[in-house]
Design a protein around this motif. Sequence first.
Motif, PDB file in Angstrom:
ATOM      1  N   ARG A 150     106.182  51.681  58.270  1.00  0.00           N
ATOM      2  CA  ARG A 150     107.269  52.549  58.734  1.00  0.00           C
ATOM      3  C   ARG A 150     107.473  53.708  57.756  1.00  0.00           C
ATOM      4  NH1 ARG A 150     110.643  47.564  59.656  1.00  0.00           N
ATOM      5  NH2 ARG A 150     110.334  46.977  61.850  1.00  0.00           N
ATOM      6  N   ALA A 151     107.519  53.379  56.470  1.00  0.00           N
ATOM      7  CA  ALA A 151     107.776  54.412  55.466  1.00  0.00           C
ATOM      8  C   ALA A 151     106.669  55.466  55.478  1.00  0.00           C
ATOM      9  CB  ALA A 151     107.905  53.778  54.089  1.00  0.00           C
ATOM     10  N   ARG A 152     105.427  55.042  55.531  1.00  0.00           N
ATOM     11  CA  ARG A 152     104.307  55.986  55.512  1.00  0.00           C
ATOM     12  C   ARG A 152     104.231  56.792  56.809  1.00  0.00           C
ATOM     13  NH1 ARG A 152     101.299  56.188  51.227  1.00  0.00           N
ATOM     14  NH2 ARG A 152     101.166  54.436  49.752  1.00  0.00           N
ATOM     15  N   TYR A 153     104.542  56.160  57.922  1.00  0.00           N
ATOM     16  CA  TYR A 153     104.530  56.870  59.203  1.00  0.00           C
ATOM     17  C   TYR A 153     105.593  57.964  59.213  1.00  0.00           C
ATOM     18  CZ  TYR A 153     103.736  57.463  64.226  1.00  0.00           C
ATOM     19  OH  TYR A 153     103.396  57.978  65.455  1.00  0.00           O
ATOM     20  N   LEU A 154     106.773  57.653  58.696  1.00  0.00           N
ATOM     21  CA  LEU A 154     107.827  58.654  58.616  1.00  0.00           C
ATOM     22  C   LEU A 154     107.473  59.746  57.609  1.00  0.00           C
ATOM     23  CD1 LEU A 154     110.949  56.306  58.753  1.00  0.00           C
ATOM     24  CD2 LEU A 154     110.139  57.842  60.547  1.00  0.00           C
ATOM     25  N   LYS A 160     116.512  47.455  67.604  1.00  0.00           N
ATOM     26  CA  LYS A 160     115.282  47.554  66.830  1.00  0.00           C
ATOM     27  C   LYS A 160     114.367  48.562  67.524  1.00  0.00           C
ATOM     28  CE  LYS A 160     112.438  44.517  64.025  1.00  0.00           C
ATOM     29  NZ  LYS A 160     113.186  44.149  62.837  1.00  0.00           N
ATOM     30  N   ILE A 161     114.059  49.642  66.821  1.00  0.00           N
ATOM     31  CA  ILE A 161     113.283  50.740  67.382  1.00  0.00           C
ATOM     32  C   ILE A 161     111.953  50.866  66.636  1.00  0.00           C
ATOM     33  CG2 ILE A 161     113.242  53.210  67.886  1.00  0.00           C
ATOM     34  CD1 ILE A 161     115.404  51.782  69.396  1.00  0.00           C
ATOM     35  N   PRO A 162     110.817  50.801  67.336  1.00  0.00           N
ATOM     36  CA  PRO A 162     109.522  51.028  66.680  1.00  0.00           C
ATOM     37  C   PRO A 162     109.483  52.419  66.055  1.00  0.00           C
ATOM     38  CG  PRO A 162     109.224  50.072  68.862  1.00  0.00           C
ATOM     39  CD  PRO A 162     110.670  50.464  68.766  1.00  0.00           C
ATOM     40  N   VAL A 163     108.833  52.536  64.921  1.00  0.00           N
ATOM     41  CA  VAL A 163     108.823  53.820  64.221  1.00  0.00           C
ATOM     42  C   VAL A 163     108.132  54.900  65.035  1.00  0.00           C
ATOM     43  CG1 VAL A 163     106.676  53.339  62.948  1.00  0.00           C
ATOM     44  CG2 VAL A 163     108.383  54.909  61.983  1.00  0.00           C
ATOM     45  N   ASP A 223     104.149  44.650  54.811  1.00  0.00           N
ATOM     46  CA  ASP A 223     103.203  45.584  55.423  1.00  0.00           C
ATOM     47  C   ASP A 223     103.849  46.378  56.556  1.00  0.00           C
ATOM     48  OD1 ASP A 223     103.413  43.269  56.949  1.00  0.00           O
ATOM     49  OD2 ASP A 223     101.372  43.415  57.729  1.00  0.00           O
ATOM     50  N   VAL A 224     104.793  45.764  57.275  1.00  0.00           N
ATOM     51  CA  VAL A 224     105.525  46.466  58.331  1.00  0.00           C
ATOM     52  C   VAL A 224     106.437  47.524  57.711  1.00  0.00           C
ATOM     53  CG1 VAL A 224     107.167  46.213  60.229  1.00  0.00           C
ATOM     54  CG2 VAL A 224     105.426  44.464  59.846  1.00  0.00           C
ATOM     55  N   VAL A 225     107.100  47.162  56.626  1.00  0.00           N
ATOM     56  CA  VAL A 225     108.002  48.083  55.926  1.00  0.00           C
ATOM     57  C   VAL A 225     107.240  49.303  55.432  1.00  0.00           C
ATOM     58  CG1 VAL A 225     109.527  48.355  53.942  1.00  0.00           C
ATOM     59  CG2 VAL A 225     109.543  46.205  55.239  1.00  0.00           C
ATOM     60  N   CYS A 230     113.497  51.402  57.304  1.00  0.00           N
ATOM     61  CA  CYS A 230     112.133  50.995  56.957  1.00  0.00           C
ATOM     62  C   CYS A 230     112.041  49.478  56.781  1.00  0.00           C
ATOM     63  CB  CYS A 230     111.678  51.688  55.677  1.00  0.00           C
ATOM     64  SG  CYS A 230     111.355  53.459  55.859  1.00  0.00           S
ATOM     65  N   LYS A 231     113.061  48.879  56.223  1.00  0.00           N
ATOM     66  CA  LYS A 231     113.048  47.433  55.969  1.00  0.00           C
ATOM     67  C   LYS A 231     113.309  46.615  57.226  1.00  0.00           C
ATOM     68  CE  LYS A 231     113.127  45.397  52.396  1.00  0.00           C
ATOM     69  NZ  LYS A 231     112.076  44.649  51.669  1.00  0.00           N
TER      70      LYS A 231
END
Length: 249
Positions: free
Chosen positions: A134-138, A229-232, A129-131, A161-162
């Motif tokens: 990130r992908a959808r936010y980007l 590690k950078i939050p999206v 769900d985290v992956v 994303c992973k």
Amino acid sequence: MGVLSNRIEREGLIPGDHIYSWRSSYIYAHHGIYVGDGMVIHFTRAAGQEIGTGTVLDQLFFSSSPSNTGTPCERCGDQRRLHGVIISCLDCFLAGGNLYLFCYSVTPAFFLTKARGGTCTLAASDLPDVVIHRARYLLDNNGFGMYCLFKNNCEDFAIYCKTGLLVETTFSVGRSGQISSLSAALTAIASSPLQFLTTSASGLMVVATGMYCVGRFVSDIGIRRDVNKIPVETLVAQMCMGESRTTAT
């Protein structure tokens, strides 16, 4: 799926998987994140511009643009001129190629048995769900910057994303295993100390192979120290800030 091949059937896909497909007779691969319902979010550059050098070399690679030939997909439409982070159906993403699964949290021994880079990493994946977030936010914010084969490509996007990991070093060769393999190979071939370590062809091959393996290993994002590690949300905000400064100047 194993040491010899990461090939996977479509039925085995799970949302959040990092997948890829080889292009141009296995010269290179295109990577993306499977988000379910037969759709893949991936990072592209418009057809004929995948390398981003602004030279004729851009015309030689068609790795990331869906619908390069034939009739546009009924589900995706004509995506040949799209660039940045886009979403495509699995058929358009694969472009007639086979489906492969990128592996995470592999052991050093397994990693080194994979002579070809861009198939696995020692780094651990975050939860699906985290992956997908990130992908959808980007995707929604087109927030992964400009495509560059050597520093910011489709594999870099999928790995971020992973894992959420980004290389901090300004002059880094990127995070992708494909580019790390190329860099390691060139270093092994060009290193002048090799000629002093052995006088036989077989010995030279052993030394070059060893240097290649070491080069790949130390370049992997799961072991290198110049990552963070950078939050999206932070990544997208930084990208927008950088674009605003560029426009202002």
